[in-house]
Design a protein around this motif. Sequence first.
Motif, short mmCIF file in Angstrom:
data_model
loop_
_atom_site.label_atom_id
_atom_site.label_comp_id
_atom_site.label_asym_id
_atom_site.label_seq_id
_atom_site.Cartn_x
_atom_site.Cartn_y
_atom_site.Cartn_z
N LEU A 59 0.82 -1.21 0.00
CA LEU A 59 0.00 0.00 0.00
C LEU A 59 0.85 1.26 0.00
CD1 LEU A 59 -2.59 -1.06 2.74
CD2 LEU A 59 -3.00 -0.94 0.27
N LYS A 60 0.30 2.33 -0.52
CA LYS A 60 0.95 3.63 -0.39
C LYS A 60 0.84 4.04 1.08
CE LYS A 60 -0.19 5.14 -5.08
NZ LYS A 60 -0.94 6.13 -5.91
N PRO A 61 1.83 4.81 1.58
CA PRO A 61 1.82 5.18 3.01
C PRO A 61 0.50 5.76 3.49
CG PRO A 61 3.90 5.80 2.03
CD PRO A 61 3.04 5.30 0.91
N LYS A 62 -0.09 6.69 2.74
CA LYS A 62 -1.35 7.30 3.14
C LYS A 62 -2.47 6.28 3.21
CE LYS A 62 -0.67 12.15 1.86
NZ LYS A 62 -1.18 13.30 1.04
N GLU A 63 -2.45 5.34 2.26
CA GLU A 63 -3.48 4.30 2.24
C GLU A 63 -3.36 3.38 3.47
OE1 GLU A 63 -4.00 3.75 -2.62
OE2 GLU A 63 -2.69 2.41 -1.48
N ALA A 64 -2.12 3.03 3.80
CA ALA A 64 -1.89 2.14 4.95
C ALA A 64 -2.30 2.82 6.25
CB ALA A 64 -0.41 1.74 5.00
N ILE A 65 -1.93 4.09 6.40
CA ILE A 65 -2.28 4.83 7.61
C ILE A 65 -3.79 4.98 7.73
CG2 ILE A 65 -2.14 7.09 8.75
CD1 ILE A 65 0.69 7.33 7.48
#
Length: 245
Positions: free
Chosen positions: A219-225
């Motif tokens: 996942l992209k960092p923003k998606e994971a967060i």
Amino acid sequence: MFNSIRTFSFLFGYLPFSAVSLKKFMKQKEQLTLEEYDQLIHTEPQKWAAGIMKRTKSDVSIEGIEKLPAGPVLFVSNHEGNFDIPTLLSTIPKPFGFISKKEVKKFPIIPMYMEEMNCVFLDRTDRRSALKSITDTVEKLQEGHSILIFPEGTRSKGEGLGEFKAGFLRIAKDANVPIIPVAIYGTADIMEKNNNKVMPATVKVQLLDAIPIETINELKPKEAITMIHSKIAETIVALSKQKIE
């Protein structure tokens, strides 16, 4: 008022007894595996935390213990109040250290235990200290110790889940460990919502499904967060409804 006196008297009154145990534990360190020593060190903080929660006369429960995997994990939890750490120490059987503000070092004995528990101390006013805390946490996880982090960075005091700072994601990626999301509900009812007087509360802890490092990396960092934040937020809402029922 009486609850407050009972709770804080125990908080500091137990320390001399725990200091004796700590010296005994440290002498055994070289004869034990990392996992065995972590479990041994965890016993006194767990007793201490359980004693604190008992004296608040709160009803504390946990679900999801069966979701705990073997090996080191990064626990990612919401942060309601000052009783989060005693709640989690007393309920989660898997030993863990946590990131704490450096001011705790001023207390007697507690910092000695925290160092053996693999806690990481952070100076929030120093950017270099914040960066070093990330590196230190990664090292602890790579050594095989589990760590708990509150990505909100401060207590919500029961007023809703705050924004997550991104550092925890970098820690999990660099350490190559799974994330266990944790939802806490009710700790702010013990003190923060009572003018800092200790009152009984119903406290619930829910351990969510482990998120493998492979999923985090995909996942992209923003998606994971966003995903982790949403999972915890949804669980807090569900726990609040259980309390009403």
